[in-house]
Scaffold this motif. Structure first.
Motif, PDB file in Angstrom:
ATOM      1  N   SER A  57     -20.889 -44.282   5.894  1.00  0.00           N
ATOM      2  CA  SER A  57     -20.599 -44.270   7.336  1.00  0.00           C
ATOM      3  C   SER A  57     -20.126 -42.907   7.825  1.00  0.00           C
ATOM      4  O   SER A  57     -20.495 -42.461   8.925  1.00  0.00           O
ATOM      5  CB  SER A  57     -19.543 -45.330   7.672  1.00  0.00           C
ATOM      6  OG  SER A  57     -20.007 -46.624   7.341  1.00  0.00           O
ATOM      7  N   LYS A  58     -19.312 -42.211   7.027  1.00  0.00           N
ATOM      8  CA  LYS A  58     -18.776 -40.917   7.450  1.00  0.00           C
ATOM      9  C   LYS A  58     -19.852 -39.843   7.551  1.00  0.00           C
ATOM     10  O   LYS A  58     -19.648 -38.813   8.193  1.00  0.00           O
ATOM     11  CB  LYS A  58     -17.671 -40.470   6.491  1.00  0.00           C
ATOM     12  CG  LYS A  58     -16.405 -41.312   6.573  1.00  0.00           C
ATOM     13  CD  LYS A  58     -15.323 -40.760   5.654  1.00  0.00           C
ATOM     14  CE  LYS A  58     -14.045 -41.598   5.763  1.00  0.00           C
ATOM     15  NZ  LYS A  58     -12.980 -41.093   4.859  1.00  0.00           N
ATOM     16  N   LEU A  59     -21.005 -40.073   6.938  1.00  0.00           N
ATOM     17  CA  LEU A  59     -22.073 -39.074   6.970  1.00  0.00           C
ATOM     18  C   LEU A  59     -22.781 -39.028   8.329  1.00  0.00           C
ATOM     19  O   LEU A  59     -23.605 -38.145   8.568  1.00  0.00           O
ATOM     20  CB  LEU A  59     -23.090 -39.349   5.859  1.00  0.00           C
ATOM     21  CG  LEU A  59     -22.579 -39.148   4.433  1.00  0.00           C
ATOM     22  CD1 LEU A  59     -23.661 -39.504   3.425  1.00  0.00           C
ATOM     23  CD2 LEU A  59     -22.115 -37.705   4.216  1.00  0.00           C
ATOM     24  N   GLU A  74     -15.134 -42.169  -2.557  1.00  0.00           N
ATOM     25  CA  GLU A  74     -14.682 -41.920  -1.177  1.00  0.00           C
ATOM     26  C   GLU A  74     -15.048 -40.499  -0.760  1.00  0.00           C
ATOM     27  O   GLU A  74     -14.971 -39.562  -1.550  1.00  0.00           O
ATOM     28  CB  GLU A  74     -13.166 -42.106  -1.066  1.00  0.00           C
ATOM     29  CG  GLU A  74     -12.659 -43.492  -1.452  1.00  0.00           C
ATOM     30  CD  GLU A  74     -13.045 -44.567  -0.471  1.00  0.00           C
ATOM     31  OE1 GLU A  74     -13.391 -44.211   0.683  1.00  0.00           O
ATOM     32  OE2 GLU A  74     -13.015 -45.762  -0.846  1.00  0.00           O
ATOM     33  N   LEU A  75     -15.458 -40.342   0.491  1.00  0.00           N
ATOM     34  CA  LEU A  75     -15.757 -39.013   1.027  1.00  0.00           C
ATOM     35  C   LEU A  75     -14.481 -38.376   1.561  1.00  0.00           C
ATOM     36  O   LEU A  75     -13.595 -39.069   2.042  1.00  0.00           O
ATOM     37  CB  LEU A  75     -16.809 -39.118   2.119  1.00  0.00           C
ATOM     38  CG  LEU A  75     -18.183 -39.646   1.695  1.00  0.00           C
ATOM     39  CD1 LEU A  75     -19.119 -39.678   2.889  1.00  0.00           C
ATOM     40  CD2 LEU A  75     -18.771 -38.785   0.590  1.00  0.00           C
ATOM     41  N   GLY A 128     -20.935 -32.648  10.803  1.00  0.00           N
ATOM     42  CA  GLY A 128     -20.204 -31.698   9.992  1.00  0.00           C
ATOM     43  C   GLY A 128     -20.021 -32.174   8.570  1.00  0.00           C
ATOM     44  O   GLY A 128     -20.190 -31.406   7.618  1.00  0.00           O
ATOM     45  N   VAL A 129     -19.695 -33.446   8.410  1.00  0.00           N
ATOM     46  CA  VAL A 129     -19.523 -34.036   7.077  1.00  0.00           C
ATOM     47  C   VAL A 129     -20.862 -34.055   6.360  1.00  0.00           C
ATOM     48  O   VAL A 129     -20.940 -33.739   5.161  1.00  0.00           O
ATOM     49  CB  VAL A 129     -18.938 -35.458   7.182  1.00  0.00           C
ATOM     50  CG1 VAL A 129     -18.856 -36.103   5.801  1.00  0.00           C
ATOM     51  CG2 VAL A 129     -17.556 -35.423   7.826  1.00  0.00           C
ATOM     52  N   LEU A 182     -28.269 -42.330   3.508  1.00  0.00           N
ATOM     53  CA  LEU A 182     -28.319 -43.084   2.255  1.00  0.00           C
ATOM     54  C   LEU A 182     -28.895 -42.237   1.125  1.00  0.00           C
ATOM     55  O   LEU A 182     -28.418 -42.292  -0.015  1.00  0.00           O
ATOM     56  CB  LEU A 182     -29.130 -44.362   2.448  1.00  0.00           C
ATOM     57  CG  LEU A 182     -28.479 -45.413   3.355  1.00  0.00           C
ATOM     58  CD1 LEU A 182     -29.500 -46.479   3.755  1.00  0.00           C
ATOM     59  CD2 LEU A 182     -27.283 -46.063   2.670  1.00  0.00           C
ATOM     60  N   SER A 183     -29.915 -41.441   1.428  1.00  0.00           N
ATOM     61  CA  SER A 183     -30.490 -40.557   0.415  1.00  0.00           C
ATOM     62  C   SER A 183     -29.471 -39.511  -0.024  1.00  0.00           C
ATOM     63  O   SER A 183     -29.311 -39.241  -1.223  1.00  0.00           O
ATOM     64  CB  SER A 183     -31.740 -39.870   0.972  1.00  0.00           C
ATOM     65  OG  SER A 183     -32.286 -38.980   0.021  1.00  0.00           O
ATOM     66  N   LEU A 184     -28.769 -38.928   0.946  1.00  0.00           N
ATOM     67  CA  LEU A 184     -27.721 -37.973   0.625  1.00  0.00           C
ATOM     68  C   LEU A 184     -26.617 -38.651  -0.179  1.00  0.00           C
ATOM     69  O   LEU A 184     -26.075 -38.073  -1.131  1.00  0.00           O
ATOM     70  CB  LEU A 184     -27.150 -37.374   1.909  1.00  0.00           C
ATOM     71  CG  LEU A 184     -25.963 -36.408   1.764  1.00  0.00           C
ATOM     72  CD1 LEU A 184     -26.324 -35.231   0.869  1.00  0.00           C
ATOM     73  CD2 LEU A 184     -25.516 -35.916   3.138  1.00  0.00           C
ATOM     74  N   GLY A 185     -26.299 -39.899   0.193  1.00  0.00           N
ATOM     75  CA  GLY A 185     -25.264 -40.643  -0.519  1.00  0.00           C
ATOM     76  C   GLY A 185     -25.582 -40.823  -1.988  1.00  0.00           C
ATOM     77  O   GLY A 185     -24.692 -40.722  -2.844  1.00  0.00           O
TER      78      GLY A 185
END
Length: 218
Positions: free
Chosen positions: A10-12, A217-218, A16-17, A44-47
């Motif tokens: 979600s934070k992505l 956690e991010l 900026g994040v 999701l891919s970045l995750g």
């Protein structure tokens, strides 16, 4: 040991994040992310890249940026310089998971969602024996997603993907799942996790699963 990592992306959605984590990843993961058209799919891919990075930092003290990838004929990726490490990834909703093991593995995550079409899907993709599971379950929707994640984790383990849905059956003995395929019971093990509305299944030829999922956690 077969270990599964989980990340809520979600934070992505914050640009900026997103950029902060994107710039740290390998060109392979960046290219995978760039191919996605929807922001949710990019996240999701970045995750998944972030989870791979966490695994390598924890176990080898290196960043994902330095990890090289290759792909099998069926497109399933593997780590070029770490051929003894198998991994598999899945995502649903705003959650992605990645499973790592010294043995072949498959995983699947699905978010619980109500739909009038689940009954039709069950009749189309589950055998008559598999559908017997629904008759004894107290909640059809929950039992549907439980069976679906189990079956998809196995098909990702074998590399058959959804094209193999009719090639095997996930049956239960005292509520413990097992695989019946090629006219015999297979030597396969499952680990099931439940996190809120998410059903998660991991499949392996060995019963060496971590008891809990590692939340990142991010």
């Amino acid at each position: 040991m077969t270990e599964t990592f989980l990340l809520d992306v979600s934070k992505l959605y914050d640009d900026g994040v997103f950029r902060e984590y994107y710039r740290k990843l390998s060109e392979y993961r960046k290219e995978k992310t760039d191919r996605m058209k929807m922001r949710k799919d990019k996240n999701l891919s970045l995750g998944i890249g972030i989870l791979i990075n966490r695994f390598f930092e924890d176990n080898f003290g290196i960043c994902e940026h330095f990890v090289r990838y290759s792909e099998l004929k069926n497109g399933k990726p593997f780590f070029t310089d770490f051929s003894n490490i198998h991994f598999n990834a899945s995502h649903s909703g705003d959650v992605c998971i990645c499973t790592f093991s010294e043995n072949n593995t498959g995983c699947d995550v699905e978010i619980l969602s109500e739909s009038n079409h689940l009954g039709q899907i069950a009749k189309r993709f589950f055998s008559e024996k598999e559908q017997e599971f629904f008759k004894t379950a107290s909640d059809f929707t929950e039992s549907f997603f439980r069976l679906w994640t189990l079956k998809e984790s196995y098909l990702k383990f074998t590399g058959d993907g959804l094209s193999g849905l009719n090639s095997c059956e996930i049956l239960f003995r005292k509520n413990v799942p097992f695989v019946f395929s090629e006219n015999k019971e297979q030597d396969i093990y499952f680990k099931e996790y439940r996190l809120g509305e998410y059903f998660i299944s991991v499949c392996s030829a060995y019963d060496n699963f971590c008891e809990n999922i590692t939340k990142v956690e991010l």
